[in-house]
Design an enzyme around this catalytic site. Structure first.
Site, PDB file in Angstrom:
ATOM      1  N   TRP A 103       0.810  -1.223   0.000  1.00  0.00           N
ATOM      2  CA  TRP A 103       0.000   0.000   0.000  1.00  0.00           C
ATOM      3  C   TRP A 103       0.841   1.270   0.000  1.00  0.00           C
ATOM      4  O   TRP A 103       0.470   2.257  -0.639  1.00  0.00           O
ATOM      5  CB  TRP A 103      -0.992  -0.022   1.165  1.00  0.00           C
ATOM      6  N   ASP A 173      -1.546   6.728   6.193  1.00  0.00           N
ATOM      7  CA  ASP A 173      -2.653   5.902   5.736  1.00  0.00           C
ATOM      8  C   ASP A 173      -2.980   4.941   6.876  1.00  0.00           C
ATOM      9  O   ASP A 173      -2.238   4.001   7.144  1.00  0.00           O
ATOM     10  CB  ASP A 173      -2.235   5.129   4.475  1.00  0.00           C
ATOM     11  N   LYS A 197     -12.357  -1.207   6.135  1.00  0.00           N
ATOM     12  CA  LYS A 197     -11.560  -2.198   6.853  1.00  0.00           C
ATOM     13  C   LYS A 197     -12.008  -2.271   8.308  1.00  0.00           C
ATOM     14  O   LYS A 197     -12.319  -3.329   8.805  1.00  0.00           O
ATOM     15  CB  LYS A 197     -10.068  -1.840   6.808  1.00  0.00           C
TER      16      LYS A 197
HETATM   17  C1  LIG Z   1      -7.580  -1.304   1.363  1.00  0.00           C
HETATM   18  C2  LIG Z   1      -6.506  -0.327   1.543  1.00  0.00           C
HETATM   19  C3  LIG Z   1      -6.367   0.765   0.655  1.00  0.00           C
HETATM   20  C4  LIG Z   1      -7.228   0.963  -0.571  1.00  0.00           C
HETATM   21  O1  LIG Z   1      -8.555   1.170  -0.269  1.00  0.00           O
HETATM   22  P1  LIG Z   1      -9.674   1.217  -1.421  1.00  0.00           P
HETATM   23  O2  LIG Z   1     -10.829   1.829  -0.698  1.00  0.00           O
HETATM   24  O3  LIG Z   1      -9.921  -0.184  -1.860  1.00  0.00           O
HETATM   25  O4  LIG Z   1      -9.187   2.069  -2.510  1.00  0.00           O
HETATM   26  C5  LIG Z   1      -5.340   1.655   0.910  1.00  0.00           C
HETATM   27  N1  LIG Z   1      -4.511   1.503   1.962  1.00  0.00           N
HETATM   28  C6  LIG Z   1      -4.623   0.467   2.819  1.00  0.00           C
HETATM   29  C7  LIG Z   1      -3.666   0.348   3.952  1.00  0.00           C
HETATM   30  C8  LIG Z   1      -5.612  -0.484   2.632  1.00  0.00           C
HETATM   31  O5  LIG Z   1      -5.720  -1.520   3.482  1.00  0.00           O
END
Ligand SMILES: *Cc1c(COP(=O)(O)O)cnc(C)c1O
Length: 362
Positions: A103, A173, A197
């Site tokens: 990521w 993030d 998540k």
């Molecule tokens: C799932 C995830 C993303 C991307 O998210 P989307 O909503 O599918 O674009 C980005 N960063 C992390 C750490 C993730 O787990």
């Protein structure tokens, strides 16, 4: 588990608390006497305004977000933030990215479209199985920000201590660890998280941004909608927001507040992860892939001695009533995502299943 629900170990969209789902179900035809569901409601109505205001206020309370930070509810999920961050924050056209997994790698690749990216630390040399030592980071003076992914969902590592970045804003993030433990928001310039998540339904990201990072003078190519200031100035109502996600996330914030806040949630998460790691650490058949001192409390990747056996365990787990234990293709093996809403009983059941499997097949 009730209603024939399954222990879902998906990395996202992921489980939500059963109590929250029940409340949502009870309100789905007629939200509190409004005569309609939140799905059908004008985003300019008073009823929805209250849902939005409460969601923001509850999140502020939960995380202790200081006054000088804005909270934004933005569509486009997590991936759009890979572009919005550099578009909005690159004033000098230079940013540092700490590369610790899939990521953060995606984020830095996208950022390169908008400016220069330097990578002062990386764990690519050992397939992102650890967090690199960042105690002496070389950050160029004119860097606009330092970016990290606080929990690498695929590789199963997590930052347990944040790097020192001096006056350079830290951007994180937090998608796969958002609200999983207390957070000192003052340490960051910007925090963002895709909500599917650890919070609620997909299709939205939450952005927490220090006010001085909001800019009027963005490059002309930046779409109005992709300016953080657009969303800040209109309090997340520039256009129709993801009303449904705001509503469901708001319920989860209230649920967390009623259950001891982030301190208590963090304890529950530590307990759950300890159960699974204790099993993996003593097993001679299943092995965790992330370095012990950096492993995640949310995403637990592990392998058996062979790919064939990985696949056999996944199939057997499905037959035993568990779901989504297959690992990401870049790591292989298995992965158990045990986010906030995974009950402790789900982890205990998984450990029992793995222990029995090892006895019979290991
Ligand atoms: C799932 C995830 C993303 C991307 O998210 P989307 O909503 O599918 O674009 C980005 N960063 C992390 C750490 C993730 O787990």
């Amino acid at each position: 588990m009730r209603y024939g629900r399954t222990y879902n170990f998906s990395a996202g969209p992921a489980m939500m608390p059963e109590e929250v789902l029940e409340e949502i179900a009870a309100e789905v035809l007629n939200y509190r006497g409004s005569g309609m569901s939140v799905m059908e409601m004008s985003h300019r109505s008073q009823v929805f305004q209250q849902i939005l205001d409460e969601a923001e206020a509850d999140l502020r309370k939960l995380m202790g977000i200081p006054e000088n930070y804005k909270v934004l509810f933005v569509q486009g999920g997590g991936t759009l933030q890979f572009a919005m961050v550099p578009m909005n924050l690159m004033r000098n056209g230079l940013a540092c990215y700490l590369e610790t997994g899939a990521w953060s790698k995606k984020a830095l690749t996208e950022a390169r479209k908008y400016g220069e990216v330097v990578v002062p630390a990386s764990s690519a040399d050992r397939n992102f199985s650890y967090i690199p030592d960042c105690s002496h980071l070389e950050i160029p003076e004119k860097a606009d920000y330092v970016y990290l992914c606080e929990n690498e969902t695929i590789h199963g590592t997590s930052w347990h201590t944040l790097p020192e970045t001096g006056t350079v804003p830290l951007v994180s993030d937090q998608s796969s660890m958002f609200l999983s433990r207390p957070c000192d928001v003052r340490r960051y310039g910007l925090i963002w998280a895709g909500v599917q998540k650890n919070v609620g339904p997909a299709g939205m990201a939450i952005v927490i941004i220090r006010e001085d990072l909001l800019r009027e003078d963005l490059p002309a190519f930046v779409p109005t909608y992709l300016s953080y200031k657009t969303h800040a100035d209109s309090a997340s109502l520039y256009n129709t927001p993801n009303c449904w996600s705001v509503y469901c996330c708001g319920k989860v914030f209230k649920y967390l507040l009623a259950n001891g806040g982030l301190e208590a949630q963090s304890k529950r998460n530590e307990e759950k992860a300890a159960l699974l790691y204790a099993f993996l650490d003593q097993s001679s058949f299943f092995n965790g892939t992330a370095a012990k001192e950096h492993r995640s409390l949310m995403n637990v990747p592990f392998v058996t001695p062979s790919r064939e056996q990985d696949a056999a365990v996944v199939a057997a787990s499905k037959a035993a009533g568990f779901d989504n234990l297959k690992g990401h293709k870049s790591v292989g093996g298995l992965r158990a995502s045990i986010f906030n809403a995974m009950p402790k009983a789900g982890v205990t059941a998984l450990v029992d299943f793995l222990r029995t499997y090892e006895k019979e097949h290991g």
